[in-house]
Design an enzyme around this catalytic site. Structure first.
Site, PDB file in Angstrom:
ATOM      1  N   HIS A 151       0.832  -1.272   0.112  1.00  0.00           N
ATOM      2  CA  HIS A 151       0.241   0.088   0.064  1.00  0.00           C
ATOM      3  C   HIS A 151       0.920   1.267   0.114  1.00  0.00           C
ATOM      4  O   HIS A 151       2.215   1.360   0.052  1.00  0.00           O
ATOM      5  CB  HIS A 151      -1.007   0.178   1.240  1.00  0.00           C
ATOM      6  N   CYS A 167       2.745  -5.173   6.585  1.00  0.00           N
ATOM      7  CA  CYS A 167       2.525  -4.916   5.087  1.00  0.00           C
ATOM      8  C   CYS A 167       3.871  -4.363   4.661  1.00  0.00           C
ATOM      9  O   CYS A 167       4.883  -4.132   5.357  1.00  0.00           O
ATOM     10  CB  CYS A 167       1.358  -3.964   4.970  1.00  0.00           C
TER      11      CYS A 167
END
Length: 196
Positions: A151, A167
């Site tokens: 992201h 992440c």
């Protein structure tokens, strides 16, 4: 190639592997993140013969590679999950979202209620959202959505560090560039931390 030239040339190609980049749901002007030269995307030669059009994340180098034909790749600098939260393995892109909303997982709220409990009902997409400009949602055949993401972020200080809840993150403008290249079902390999 300078960052602006790289992004302008890649913006000309919004169709890649049958995926068309849509207009962002949250129109914003992105800041100039003023990233050091070593954190800018660049085309590199690979030592290994990897399949083209895959994502490979090397946590030891804080690098994400979008592989190309002829042992080439585009290398992006990333921040990755903290050591105890990072999960290596093989995944595929099961969903793509522009300016995604964000809801912390129950595990995140349990680990740090002071930081995350107030967002238990979610946070709409936008420049200050933790998922940033774009999100690639990582799935496996057995688990479905793993809640791992590649992201965007608007915080340059997090690139080249172990900072997130599992992440991989790229600066927002670089994430837009990657997102436009990556079709659904793309293979993603997250290598172990400390691999030789």
């Amino acid at each position: 190639m300078k960052r602006r030239e790289f992004l302008q040339s890649s913006a000309l190609s919004v169709i890649m592997g049958g995926v068309v980049a849509a207009e962002a749901a949250v129109p914003v002007t992105l800041p100039d993140y003023n990233m050091p030269e070593e954190f800018l995307p660049r085309e590199v030669r690979l030592r290994n013969d990897l399949e083209p059009f895959e994502i490979h994340v090397d946590p030891g180098q804080y690098a994400l590679y979008w592989t190309l034909p002829d042992k080439k790749a585009i290398r992006y600098a990333v921040g990755i999950g903290r050591t105890q939260l990072y999960e290596h393995g093989e995944f595929f892109v099961g969903a793509k979202k522009e300016w995604p909303s964000w809801t912390p997982t129950p595990e995140m709220i349990e680990r740090d209620p002071q930081s995350y409990a107030r967002f238990a009902d979610g946070m709409p997409g936008g420049i200050n959202n933790p998922l940033g400009s774009r999100g690639l949602y990582l799935f496996t055949p057995s688990r479905g959505d793993t809640f791992l993401r590649i992201h965007g972020t608007n915080d340059p200080e997090t690139i080249g560090r172990r900072v997130s809840n599992g992440c991989a993150r790229l600066i927002n403008d670089q994430m837009i560039d990657l997102y436009d290249r990556v079709p659904l079902k793309t293979r993603v390999v997250l290598y172990p931390i400390g691999r030789g």
